[in-house]
Design an enzyme around this catalytic site. Structure first.
Site, PDB file in Angstrom:
ATOM      1  N   TRP A 138       2.554   2.932  -2.342  1.00 37.29           N
ATOM      2  CA  TRP A 138       2.322   3.831  -3.497  1.00 37.29           C
ATOM      3  C   TRP A 138       0.912   4.434  -3.410  1.00 37.29           C
ATOM      4  O   TRP A 138       0.713   5.598  -3.725  1.00 37.29           O
ATOM      5  CB  TRP A 138       2.494   3.082  -4.826  1.00 37.29           C
ATOM      6  CG  TRP A 138       3.912   2.843  -5.241  1.00 37.29           C
ATOM      7  CD1 TRP A 138       5.000   2.704  -4.420  1.00 37.29           C
ATOM      8  CD2 TRP A 138       4.401   2.727  -6.585  1.00 37.29           C
ATOM      9  NE1 TRP A 138       6.129   2.498  -5.172  1.00 37.29           N
ATOM     10  CE2 TRP A 138       5.800   2.505  -6.498  1.00 37.29           C
ATOM     11  CE3 TRP A 138       3.812   2.759  -7.842  1.00 37.29           C
ATOM     12  CZ2 TRP A 138       6.609   2.334  -7.633  1.00 37.29           C
ATOM     13  CZ3 TRP A 138       4.619   2.590  -8.974  1.00 37.29           C
ATOM     14  CH2 TRP A 138       6.000   2.385  -8.862  1.00 37.29           C
TER      15      TRP A 138
ATOM     16  N   ASP B 188       3.775  -1.121  -9.940  1.00 40.14           N
ATOM     17  CA  ASP B 188       5.003  -1.605  -9.300  1.00 40.14           C
ATOM     18  C   ASP B 188       4.938  -3.137  -9.265  1.00 40.14           C
ATOM     19  O   ASP B 188       5.571  -3.770  -8.438  1.00 40.14           O
ATOM     20  CB  ASP B 188       5.057  -1.020  -7.876  1.00 40.14           C
ATOM     21  CG  ASP B 188       6.391  -1.234  -7.192  1.00 40.14           C
ATOM     22  OD1 ASP B 188       7.408  -1.381  -7.882  1.00 40.14           O
ATOM     23  OD2 ASP B 188       6.411  -1.249  -5.939  1.00 40.14           O
TER      24      ASP B 188
ATOM     25  N   ASP C 236      -4.561  -5.816  -6.275  1.00 46.57           N
ATOM     26  CA  ASP C 236      -3.472  -6.759  -6.020  1.00 46.57           C
ATOM     27  C   ASP C 236      -4.025  -8.171  -5.827  1.00 46.57           C
ATOM     28  O   ASP C 236      -5.190  -8.355  -5.486  1.00 46.57           O
ATOM     29  CB  ASP C 236      -2.663  -6.358  -4.774  1.00 46.57           C
ATOM     30  CG  ASP C 236      -1.237  -6.897  -4.825  1.00 46.57           C
ATOM     31  OD1 ASP C 236      -0.306  -6.090  -5.007  1.00 46.57           O
ATOM     32  OD2 ASP C 236      -1.039  -8.135  -4.715  1.00 46.57           O
TER      33      ASP C 236
ATOM     34  N   ASP D 224      -6.839 -10.197  -9.991  1.00 41.09           N
ATOM     35  CA  ASP D 224      -5.701 -10.436 -10.875  1.00 41.09           C
ATOM     36  C   ASP D 224      -5.837  -9.490 -12.064  1.00 41.09           C
ATOM     37  O   ASP D 224      -6.849  -9.537 -12.778  1.00 41.09           O
ATOM     38  CB  ASP D 224      -5.761 -11.900 -11.347  1.00 41.09           C
ATOM     39  CG  ASP D 224      -4.593 -12.273 -12.238  1.00 41.09           C
ATOM     40  OD1 ASP D 224      -3.860 -11.363 -12.691  1.00 41.09           O
ATOM     41  OD2 ASP D 224      -4.423 -13.480 -12.485  1.00 41.09           O
TER      42      ASP D 224
ATOM     43  N   GLY E  39       0.753  -1.249   0.000  1.00 38.19           N
ATOM     44  CA  GLY E  39       0.000   0.000   0.000  1.00 38.19           C
ATOM     45  C   GLY E  39       0.783   1.298   0.000  1.00 38.19           C
ATOM     46  O   GLY E  39       0.175   2.369   0.028  1.00 38.19           O
TER      47      GLY E  39
ATOM     48  N   LYS F 166       7.040  -0.251 -13.422  1.00 40.53           N
ATOM     49  CA  LYS F 166       8.294  -0.978 -13.168  1.00 40.53           C
ATOM     50  C   LYS F 166       8.515  -2.051 -14.240  1.00 40.53           C
ATOM     51  O   LYS F 166       7.594  -2.786 -14.584  1.00 40.53           O
ATOM     52  CB  LYS F 166       8.222  -1.652 -11.792  1.00 40.53           C
ATOM     53  CG  LYS F 166       9.433  -2.525 -11.509  1.00 40.53           C
ATOM     54  CD  LYS F 166       9.606  -2.770 -10.046  1.00 40.53           C
ATOM     55  CE  LYS F 166       8.727  -3.907  -9.558  1.00 40.53           C
ATOM     56  NZ  LYS F 166       8.828  -4.029  -8.097  1.00 40.53           N
TER      57      LYS F 166
HETATM   58  C1  LIG Z   1       6.632  -4.862  -5.130  1.00 43.31           C
HETATM   59  S1  LIG Z   1       4.987  -5.227  -4.722  1.00 43.31           S
HETATM   60  C2  LIG Z   1       4.184  -3.656  -4.793  1.00 43.31           C
HETATM   61  C3  LIG Z   1       4.547  -2.731  -3.658  1.00 43.31           C
HETATM   62  C4  LIG Z   1       3.662  -1.498  -3.608  1.00 43.31           C
HETATM   63  N1  LIG Z   1       3.896  -0.631  -4.769  1.00 43.31           N
HETATM   64  C5  LIG Z   1       3.951  -0.678  -2.377  1.00 43.31           C
HETATM   65  O1  LIG Z   1       4.731   0.282  -2.484  1.00 43.31           O
HETATM   66  O2  LIG Z   1       3.413  -0.995  -1.317  1.00 43.31           O
HETATM   67  C6  LIG Z   1       4.407  -6.022  -6.173  1.00 43.31           C
HETATM   68  C7  LIG Z   1       2.954  -6.517  -6.084  1.00 43.31           C
HETATM   69  O3  LIG Z   1       2.515  -6.913  -7.402  1.00 43.31           O
HETATM   70  C8  LIG Z   1       1.458  -7.849  -7.182  1.00 43.31           C
HETATM   71  N2  LIG Z   1       1.094  -8.567  -8.411  1.00 43.31           N
HETATM   72  C9  LIG Z   1       1.868  -9.408  -9.149  1.00 43.31           C
HETATM   73  N3  LIG Z   1       1.154  -9.941 -10.167  1.00 43.31           N
HETATM   74  C10 LIG Z   1      -0.101  -9.407 -10.084  1.00 43.31           C
HETATM   75  C11 LIG Z   1      -1.287  -9.586 -10.850  1.00 43.31           C
HETATM   76  N4  LIG Z   1      -1.332 -10.423 -11.900  1.00 43.31           N
HETATM   77  N5  LIG Z   1      -2.409  -8.903 -10.480  1.00 43.31           N
HETATM   78  C12 LIG Z   1      -2.374  -8.065  -9.409  1.00 43.31           C
HETATM   79  N6  LIG Z   1      -1.273  -7.863  -8.638  1.00 43.31           N
HETATM   80  C13 LIG Z   1      -0.140  -8.530  -8.976  1.00 43.31           C
HETATM   81  C14 LIG Z   1       2.041  -8.770  -6.106  1.00 43.31           C
HETATM   82  O4  LIG Z   1       1.022  -9.485  -5.453  1.00 43.31           O
HETATM   83  C15 LIG Z   1       2.775  -7.752  -5.193  1.00 43.31           C
HETATM   84  O5  LIG Z   1       2.008  -7.432  -4.058  1.00 43.31           O
END
Ligand SMILES: C[S@@+](CC[C@H](N)C(=O)[O-])C[C@H]1O[C@@H](n2cnc3c(N)ncnc32)[C@H](O)[C@@H]1O
Length: 199
Positions: free
Chosen positions: A52, A114, A70, A91, A50, A154
């Site tokens: 961002w 991200d 997420d 998703d 959370g 990203k």
């Molecule tokens: C590095 S974290 C994000 C951190 C967030 N920006 C923060 O600052 O708190 C990456 C996130 O991408 C999510 N993610 C990966 N593939 C996904 C998808 N297909 N659909 C939704 N979320 C996804 C993962 O579950 C993970 O929580």
């Protein structure tokens, strides 16, 4: 040295009440390139835990809105006491994502991503999976951004990265590859910024 830098951002995030130090990868880019503005509707792809979303809510303020998506939802995003934050457990690859988002906003001013895949250790397949997420983020931006909107995503540099960057460049008035100081130098992670979405 790497650990020292990471500790610095970890402590800073804790002090400033953000759940992850990754927040500074958005803060730095925003401070330099002005991605968000007051009143904006923001779509945060891969929003957990959370940071961002919280930072975006502070910038867009009470007249703005942040919608985060997420795969994980164990922890509710704390409210920033600024813009409303809606966290959706879904998703982004699923075809239902667009109609689901339409319940909250028809169009957004900014799409940020991200997202990172679960790594398998196989460098090639991890990179491909990451790129699939980026392409889907760009597809969603294409469908959901207002004209003039911004995109910040990203990406892991590797095969096909250039093609991805080119496809961002085609859709935005201005495109740039950003490497924030808070992103580890040895990591292949970079961020692609697109400003001024062209319909
Ligand atoms: C590095 S974290 C994000 C951190 C967030 N920006 C923060 O600052 O708190 C990456 C996130 O991408 C999510 N993610 C990966 N593939 C996904 C998808 N297909 N659909 C939704 N979320 C996804 C993962 O579950 C993970 O929580």
């Amino acid at each position: 040295m790497v650990k020292k830098v990471q500790d610095y951002y970890f402590k800073k995030a804790k002090k400033e009440n953000y759940p992850a130090r990754s927040v500074y990868k958005l803060v730095e880019a925003h401070e330099k390139h002005t991605i968000l503005k007051s009143g904006d509707k923001v779509l945060d792809l891969g929003c957990h835990p959370g940071s961002w979303s919280l930072y975006s809510a502070k910038i867009v303020g009470p007249s703005g809105l942040v919608v985060g998506i997420d795969l994980k939802n164990e922890k509710k995003i704390q409210q920033a006491g600024k813009a409303k934050i809606i966290a959706i457990f879904a998703d982004i690859m699923a075809p239902e994502t667009i109609p689901l988002l339409a319940e909250y906003a028809e169009k957004f001013d900014v799409v940020i991503s991200d997202m990172a895949p679960k790594t398998t250790g196989n460098k090639w397949s991890d990179q491909q999976h990451s790129l699939d997420l980026c392409r889907q983020a760009l597809f969603l931006a294409d469908q959901l951004l207002k004209t003039g909107g911004n995109f910040y995503c990203k990406v892991f540099e590797g095969e096909d990265f250039k093609l991805f960057f080119e496809s961002v460049r085609e859709k935005f008035e201005f495109a740039k590859i950003v490497k924030p100081k808070s992103s580890r130098k040895e990591s292949r992670e970079v961020f692609v910024l697109g400003k001024g979405f062209m319909q």
